[in-house]
Enzyme design. Structure first.
Site, short mmCIF file in Angstrom:
data_model
loop_
_atom_site.label_atom_id
_atom_site.label_comp_id
_atom_site.label_asym_id
_atom_site.label_seq_id
_atom_site.Cartn_x
_atom_site.Cartn_y
_atom_site.Cartn_z
CB SER A 99 16.30 146.52 30.90
OG SER A 99 16.23 145.66 29.79
CG ASP A 102 19.86 145.14 32.32
OD1 ASP A 102 19.58 144.05 32.84
OD2 ASP A 102 19.73 146.23 32.90
CD GLU A 160 2.70 132.62 44.62
OE1 GLU A 160 2.49 131.93 45.64
OE2 GLU A 160 1.79 133.00 43.87
#
Length: 183
Positions: A99, A102, A160
């Site tokens: 998440s 969190d 990247e």
């Protein structure tokens, strides 16, 4: 967007750089480097699958040593991810606790590309799966960590490529405000 709500989103910080979804070394970096531009134009996100299949044959395990405030992990791996979001590219990871809201980073270490590793990855859909139950993966949540080894490896951060591993990775809880579309 007019019906959306503002949510505070975590951001990963590495030196003076930031990431929203992931920081990774090993297989993920080599896969990104091996993507053929003509395949990417023609097949889009499927080109990452094709590159992964090509790259798996060439991938050698590397030694890792990682410290967090709670633990120290050391061993051999082919892939190391520090995750903040649920996605790698367009692929959602099957890990229940992931998440970006969190205040934690998720550390996923893949030791091998065998069937047992994929089975364990899908076992992480169950939030009750403990790290001690895993043999081919390591999975923990942290607020910060130090990459002790490898140093000097190329890093893929949100797609990247960067030239060198940075040692300290932290989470900035609720650092960005974003609009969430309400259904």
């Amino acid at each position: 967007m007019l019906n959306g709500s503002v949510i505070e989103t975590d951001v990963g910080k590495v030196g003076e750089s930031y990431f929203m979804n992931f920081w990774g070394i090993g297989l993920v970096t080599k896969t990104s480097e091996n993507i053929k531009s003509e395949e990417k134009k023609r097949f889009g996100s499927i080109s990452y699958v094709l590159s992964t299949l090509r790259t798996l044959k060439q991938t050698e395990p590397f030694h890792y040593k990682i410290r967090s405030t709670d633990t120290e992990l050391e061993g051999e791996a082919i892939l190391l991810f520090v995750l903040n979001g649920r996605f790698i590219g367009t692929t959602e990871l099957p890990i229940a606790p992931l998440s970006p809201f969190d205040g934690k980073l998720d550390l996923l270490i893949v030791k091998d590309t065998n069937f047992a590793a994929f089975k364990e990855l899908f076992a992480l859909q169950d939030p009750l799966t403990e790290n001690e139950q895993l043999a081919e993966l390591e999975y923990i949540q942290v607020e910060s960590l130090e990459i002790v080894d490898p140093i000097g490896s190329k890093v893929d951060m949100d797609g990247e490529i960067y030239e060198e591993t940075t040692q300290i990775i932290t989470v900035l809880p609720g650092h960005l405000q974003m609009i969430q579309v309400n259904s």
